[in-house]
Design a protein around this motif. Structure first.
Motif: not given
Lengths: 321, 321
Positions: A57-69
């Motif tokens: 919703m907030y960013r195109d590059d969401i690589g940062y969320a992979i570890p959290l997911a």
């Protein structure tokens, strides 16, 4: 819930899949094998899906969320593998459980291990606020598991007890997934809260429909026998309704109080519940929460992701029984 | 280990005790009761003791270390309550286990719950580095538990396997306690590392002496029957020595490979091990680690706390067998 509802984050979902395998790899072979089996046994990766969608919703590059997911799925896996020990389950999603294949001891340690791995992934963000909500949800989930255990075969508990049980079984972790996906991606507290509530209500709606399916779906759809809840003494919303409103409520109460009767008369109990308005009532309650989940999104800008989140709620509203 | 070795932090130890009770309190009564029972069952609070002592090296007011010390004991309690399920233990420290009093299911959830509580306490520090070392130690502890399980009744494993098992069983968490006590109190990396190593070597020495006591102490001292390790197939250092050096090593190997023989011939096995030089050998190895633990402290300034840490190592060196 269909996997293609996560199509906006499909690439990242594949990265989460790889990340899961990578993070259960350890020098202790049995632990790696049991944990890998847990991942292979599948599941719809709903929790990572929500976290990634919210990030998108907030960013195109969401690589940062992979570890959290990845961490969210590992927390979920930890609860499942312990639940299988507790419930003595041999089969989950059509395949043997870790408990059956490796025994209770490996299953307990594998659960602890994947939970510790999840922590390690969460630590990498250096975000106290995220760790706090994860720890809080974990404690509440344990409390809910105990509550579910104590509620078995107890026909005197009401709607409030049921809602608390499904909150802790399902809604909390889906809600957490939406919330932390947002916390990583925005600093707008109102939007974070709206997404947390969306996940919470959607989680409730989702669990209620799952509980309905245990009465009405066939074994192939469920991946486990119909009536599993009845056999385990888990009294869900359709049964709860019948216990209060059906003409045969006294007979039903007697049956549901007895582990032996629940084993021997599963189909008869299902019939009573289905012939009451229990299914329709439960359906209307799930509709209530699915609608409410959509309303929380009103404050968010209209984007393709918001559209998808609304569709996910609609999916529950139109789920085929 | 005598409690008055922690006399320099006695006041804080009492605060940890209160904090433990306070933090397992929850609306779910069974969970509170089982967790409270775990605390009441006692233990020497070695891990909080080390964390507090190390903090006291640097500061007079160490109130800031109370939540951390509480968390370390909760992590330890989580491993114990799960171990009791795994080992089917009915008694620990002379009292019934949670597993016996509430059953396996409550014991599993209580372990998860106190671990999640520990996390919550750690989260309050907002220190990524501390969370990382806690998560890392937690994963390694799970690995070690699996390794211990797989090693049971296996007479072909050597010293390296034994050391890895006791590292994960005891040394890692004592080492962690010293390390995080230091991380909270100083930014000197050399001193943090020295204290981590001190705890590690002391933990190894401590576990080796515990393993000796299982052969030579009486039931009253141990709080459990002598020979518990033998009966469970846990092959510790004295037995390992006898397996390699005693004239009756072939007979011993045959006995130790068989769960039934270990049950039926516990005293005979103890006699073989005690008549070999196994106890003396294990004692010399524990001395080695206790001495090494003291040497790590050389870089630290001479203070009353350092004196106490040295005394703790001496306590192991002079422990009465």
């Amino acid at each position: 819930m269909e996997f293609d509802l996560f199509k906006l984050v499909r690439k990242e979902m594949e990265l989460v899949e790889q990340s899961l395998y990578q993070h259960v790899n350890t020098s202790e072979q049995v632990l790696s094998e049991a944990s890998t089996h847990l991942i292979k046994a599948g599941g719809k990766r709903i929790r990572p899906g929500f976290a990634l969608l919210v990030a998108r919703m907030y960013r195109d590059d969401i690589g940062y969320a992979i570890p959290l997911a990845t961490a969210l799925e590992l927390v979920h896996m930890a609860t499942l593998v312990h639940d299988d020990v507790i419930d003595n389950s041999e089969v989950r999603r059509g395949t043997g459980t870790v408990k059956r294949l490796w025994g209770n001891r490996v299953a307990i340690y594998a659960g602890n291990f994947v939970f510790a791995r999840a922590l390690d992934l969460i630590a990498s963000y250096n975000r106290q606020d995220i760790l706090e909500v994860v720890a809080d949800a974990s404690m509440k989930i344990c409390q809910g598991e105990i509550e579910q255990m104590l509620s078995c075969f107890n026909v005197n508990l009401g709607l409030k007890n049921y809602l608390r049980r499904i909150e802790r079984k399902t809604a909390l972790l889906i809600s957490l997934s939406c919330q932390v996906g947002a916390m990583l991606s925005t600093s707008n507290p109102k939007e974070i809260e709206a997404l947390r509530r969306y996940g919470y209500d959607l989680g409730l709606a989702f669990q209620i429909t799952d509980d309905i399916l245990d009465f009405v779906a066939d074994e192939a759809t469920l991946g486990k026998p119909t009536g599993s809840d009845i056999r385990q003494g888990v009294i869900t919303l359709p049964a709860l309704y019948a216990l209060h409103h059906d003409a045969r409520r006294d007979e039903l109460a007697q049956l549901l109080s007895s582990p032996q009767a629940c084993q021997d008369n599963t189909q008869y109990i299902i019939d009573i519940v289905c012939e009451s308005d229990g299914i329709e009532y439960a359906y209307s309650v799930s509709q209530h929460y699915a609608h409410r989940s959509k309303r929380h999104l009103a404050i968010l800008p209209d984007t393709p992701v918001k559209e998808t989140l609304l569709e996910l709620a609609d999916f529950i509203l139109t789920r085929d029984y």
